[in-house]
Design a protein around this motif. Structure first.
Motif, PDB file in Angstrom:
ATOM      1  N   ASP A  74     109.658 -72.994  44.672  1.00 40.99           N
ATOM      2  CA  ASP A  74     108.364 -72.979  44.701  1.00 40.99           C
ATOM      3  C   ASP A  74     107.887 -71.663  43.905  1.00 40.99           C
ATOM      4  O   ASP A  74     108.505 -70.537  43.842  1.00 40.99           O
ATOM      5  CB  ASP A  74     108.020 -72.381  46.205  1.00 40.99           C
ATOM      6  CG  ASP A  74     108.061 -73.822  47.105  1.00 40.99           C
ATOM      7  OD1 ASP A  74     108.346 -74.984  46.598  1.00 40.99           O
ATOM      8  OD2 ASP A  74     107.958 -73.316  48.257  1.00 40.99           O
ATOM      9  N   LYS A  75     106.567 -71.840  43.139  1.00 40.55           N
ATOM     10  CA  LYS A  75     106.016 -70.719  42.210  1.00 40.55           C
ATOM     11  C   LYS A  75     105.493 -69.674  43.230  1.00 40.55           C
ATOM     12  O   LYS A  75     104.785 -69.839  44.123  1.00 40.55           O
ATOM     13  CB  LYS A  75     104.996 -71.580  41.397  1.00 40.55           C
ATOM     14  CG  LYS A  75     105.502 -72.648  40.611  1.00 40.55           C
ATOM     15  CD  LYS A  75     104.264 -73.191  39.716  1.00 40.55           C
ATOM     16  CE  LYS A  75     104.843 -74.455  38.681  1.00 40.55           C
ATOM     17  NZ  LYS A  75     103.866 -74.851  38.009  1.00 40.55           N
ATOM     18  N   SER A  99     102.707 -67.690  49.878  1.00 42.72           N
ATOM     19  CA  SER A  99     103.480 -68.005  50.988  1.00 42.72           C
ATOM     20  C   SER A  99     103.586 -69.168  51.521  1.00 42.72           C
ATOM     21  O   SER A  99     102.290 -69.927  51.152  1.00 42.72           O
ATOM     22  CB  SER A  99     103.354 -66.834  52.142  1.00 42.72           C
ATOM     23  OG  SER A  99     101.876 -66.948  52.587  1.00 42.72           O
ATOM     24  N   PRO A 100     104.654 -69.758  52.476  1.00 42.15           N
ATOM     25  CA  PRO A 100     104.553 -70.970  52.816  1.00 42.15           C
ATOM     26  C   PRO A 100     103.268 -71.214  53.991  1.00 42.15           C
ATOM     27  O   PRO A 100     102.931 -70.269  54.559  1.00 42.15           O
ATOM     28  CB  PRO A 100     105.806 -70.958  53.689  1.00 42.15           C
ATOM     29  CG  PRO A 100     106.718 -70.173  53.141  1.00 42.15           C
ATOM     30  CD  PRO A 100     105.815 -69.061  52.808  1.00 42.15           C
ATOM     31  N   ALA A 116      94.581 -75.388  40.366  1.00 43.89           N
ATOM     32  CA  ALA A 116      95.581 -74.174  41.093  1.00 43.89           C
ATOM     33  C   ALA A 116      95.704 -74.608  42.460  1.00 43.89           C
ATOM     34  O   ALA A 116      96.821 -74.590  43.019  1.00 43.89           O
ATOM     35  CB  ALA A 116      94.993 -73.009  40.616  1.00 43.89           C
ATOM     36  N   ALA A 117      94.651 -74.755  43.232  1.00 39.48           N
ATOM     37  CA  ALA A 117      94.872 -75.063  44.757  1.00 39.48           C
ATOM     38  C   ALA A 117      95.347 -76.358  45.059  1.00 39.48           C
ATOM     39  O   ALA A 117      96.351 -76.513  45.773  1.00 39.48           O
ATOM     40  CB  ALA A 117      93.271 -75.199  45.360  1.00 39.48           C
ATOM     41  N   GLN A 118      95.520 -77.420  44.129  1.00 39.33           N
ATOM     42  CA  GLN A 118      96.059 -78.537  44.202  1.00 39.33           C
ATOM     43  C   GLN A 118      97.778 -78.225  43.951  1.00 39.33           C
ATOM     44  O   GLN A 118      98.539 -78.878  44.782  1.00 39.33           O
ATOM     45  CB  GLN A 118      95.750 -79.690  43.232  1.00 39.33           C
ATOM     46  CG  GLN A 118      96.348 -81.205  43.738  1.00 39.33           C
ATOM     47  CD  GLN A 118      97.820 -81.223  43.003  1.00 39.33           C
ATOM     48  OE1 GLN A 118      97.948 -80.670  41.781  1.00 39.33           O
ATOM     49  NE2 GLN A 118      98.674 -82.103  43.523  1.00 39.33           N
ATOM     50  N   LYS A 119      98.130 -77.575  43.232  1.00 38.02           N
ATOM     51  CA  LYS A 119      99.306 -77.042  42.919  1.00 38.02           C
ATOM     52  C   LYS A 119      99.832 -76.213  44.139  1.00 38.02           C
ATOM     53  O   LYS A 119     101.171 -76.519  44.577  1.00 38.02           O
ATOM     54  CB  LYS A 119      99.467 -76.224  41.638  1.00 38.02           C
ATOM     55  CG  LYS A 119      99.253 -77.031  40.384  1.00 38.02           C
ATOM     56  CD  LYS A 119      99.443 -76.074  39.066  1.00 38.02           C
ATOM     57  CE  LYS A 119      99.188 -76.879  37.922  1.00 38.02           C
ATOM     58  NZ  LYS A 119      99.151 -76.198  36.751  1.00 38.02           N
ATOM     59  N   ASN A 171     103.141 -76.839  49.570  1.00 36.31           N
ATOM     60  CA  ASN A 171     102.959 -76.463  51.023  1.00 36.31           C
ATOM     61  C   ASN A 171     102.662 -74.964  51.042  1.00 36.31           C
ATOM     62  O   ASN A 171     103.320 -74.234  51.972  1.00 36.31           O
ATOM     63  CB  ASN A 171     103.930 -76.824  51.963  1.00 36.31           C
ATOM     64  CG  ASN A 171     103.945 -78.600  51.915  1.00 36.31           C
ATOM     65  OD1 ASN A 171     102.925 -79.227  52.201  1.00 36.31           O
ATOM     66  ND2 ASN A 171     105.111 -79.030  52.058  1.00 36.31           N
ATOM     67  N   SER A 172     101.914 -74.450  50.236  1.00 36.40           N
ATOM     68  CA  SER A 172     101.944 -73.042  50.174  1.00 36.40           C
ATOM     69  C   SER A 172     100.412 -72.675  50.194  1.00 36.40           C
ATOM     70  O   SER A 172      99.639 -73.397  50.081  1.00 36.40           O
ATOM     71  CB  SER A 172     102.550 -72.323  48.696  1.00 36.40           C
ATOM     72  OG  SER A 172     103.898 -72.615  48.465  1.00 36.40           O
TER      73      SER A 172
END
Length: 423
Positions: free
Chosen positions: A247-248, A355-356, A278-281, A286-287
């Motif tokens: 995850d990025k 974070s997750p 950015a929010a979609q990414k 799931n972050s």
């Protein structure tokens, strides 16, 4: 030397962007072509004909005008939707040949073919199937490690006798030495221009020089990464396949504007689109993010204009991936950064402290705010089904002044019903 039991293939699409365009324009099969970067600035993909005429990778397009006019070079704007879809089709085909694959980039994929009974036949069949089902030409390089596979792919591209497939494991130690003595060290995976110059200062000019260099000295001068590269060239696998990317830890969405932006409303419109992307990414992995940064840039190449390059970061009380919440913060920060009298060339949004979503750090003084998960899920589902931007936040995309200049863009042949070729 190399472990001949391991057969790791790198499959690479030839002149990928140009090849994607030619799939739907077969009349351009012999035409010298280039594909340009954002805002039609620089050359990012070249046909073999354009390479032969001297067009360089990354060369500004305005420098190529005379040559283009003289030889009839066709330039097209980048069509990212088309390229991404064609890439997905290629990767799906390659995934049928092995359970162990790693998509390395939009046009490259590592495939573990270890244990294949008819390796040579399988390699040619893989190449032929990709071309038959997608129309894209690919080359296959096979080696005992990732670095050797990349090198083998280079040989497959450069030597017509290979017919697009080359296996380093088929060579004897003496044959491999003669080959590596003829290949410049700059062709090794991870060795760029500056590193090539530093290696040359230590008498390392070819792949064979690097492969046989004194390991302790190499590590002392260039670090553990170069030692790992050397061991990969010696057939010792140091870089394993990754079936999933981590995850990025930071997500950046930015863009150079097609035209200078001199209005706050237009700037906020652009930032609204960047925030949504950015929010979609974030949600896709799931972050959630706890820091938001906004930056603005004027054109540093225009020395005749006033320069102003502000940036501001804001810590959020509660980490979130909600587009509406993030956009409110970005909109507020943009207003604080904005100054009249400047021509802005670029802007961007950075999400960090990721974070997750299952982890929530509460604040004693602020009540917990529940994100509208269902709304965000609905937005993502509809945008995935009907195309990005089907549902927008705020006025995202209402203004066109900032949007990327794509005066030479082809149709979205595979992702837009209006662009489907008619027969």
């Amino acid at each position: 030397m190399a472990n001949s039991e391991r057969q790791l293939a790198l499959v690479d699409c030839n002149n990928f962007y140009v090849s994607c365009e030619r799939v739907f324009r077969p009349d351009l099969a012999r035409t010298p072509m280039v594909v340009l970067s954002n805002n039609d600035g620089c050359v990012v993909s070249r046909s073999n004909e354009a390479k032969a005429l001297g067009i360089g990778m990354g060369q500004p397009w305005f420098e190529c005008q005379d040559l283009a006019h003289q030889h009839g070079i066709l330039a097209l704007s980048s069509n990212y939707a088309l390229y991404a879809d064609m890439s997905n089709r290629v990767m799906q085909i390659l995934g049928t040949y092995s359970p162990e694959v790693e998509v390395y980039s939009i046009d490259e994929c590592f495939v573990d073919l270890t244990g294949q009974a008819q390796l040579k036949a399988t390699s040619y069949a893989m190449r032929e199937r990709v071309f038959k089902w997608t129309g894209l030409p690919v080359c296959v390089g096979i080696g005992a490690t990732k670095t050797l596979a990349k090198l083998a792919n280079h040989v497959a591209k450069k030597h017509p006798r290979s017919q697009g497939v080359f296996n380093l494991n088929d060579l004897t130690a003496a044959q491999q030495q003669r080959l590596f003595e003829r290949i410049e060290v700059s062709e090794v995976w991870g060795v760029g221009r500056k590193l090539t110059q530093r290696l040359a200062a230590h008498g390392i000019h070819t792949v064979y020089d690097l492969q046989t260099a004194h390991t302790a000295t190499l590590r002392a001068e260039f670090g553990v990464v170069m030692e790992r590269t050397q061991r990969e060239l010696q057939g010792v696998a140091c870089i394993e396949l990754q079936d999933a990317h981590a995850d990025k830890q930071q997500i950046i969405c930015s863009r150079s504007f097609g035209q200078p932006v001199v209005s706050l409303a237009v700037l906020k419109d652009a930032l609204s689109v960047f925030t949504a992307n950015a929010a979609q990414k974030l949600r896709a992995q799931n972050s959630q993010a706890a820091w938001v940064q906004v930056f603005l840039r004027t054109n540093r190449f225009r020395r005749d204009q006033a320069q102003y390059n502000p940036s501001m970061s804001v810590p959020l009380v509660q980490a979130t991936n909600d587009s509406l919440v993030l956009n409110r913060w970005v909109d507020h920060v943009a207003g604080l950064l904005w100054k009249d009298g400047y021509s802005y060339k670029k802007a961007g949004v950075v999400l960090s402290d990721i974070s997750p979503t299952r982890v929530q750090q509460m604040d004693w003084l602020e009540p917990q705010k529940t994100a509208d998960v269902q709304l965000m899920k609905t937005i993502d589902t509809l945008n995935q089904r009907f195309g990005r931007g089907c549902l927008k936040i705020s006025t995202g995309g209402l203004h066109t002044q900032w949007q990327m200049k794509q005066e030479r863009k082809s149709q979205s042949y595979t992702t837009d019903w209006h662009g489907v070729p008619c027969v």
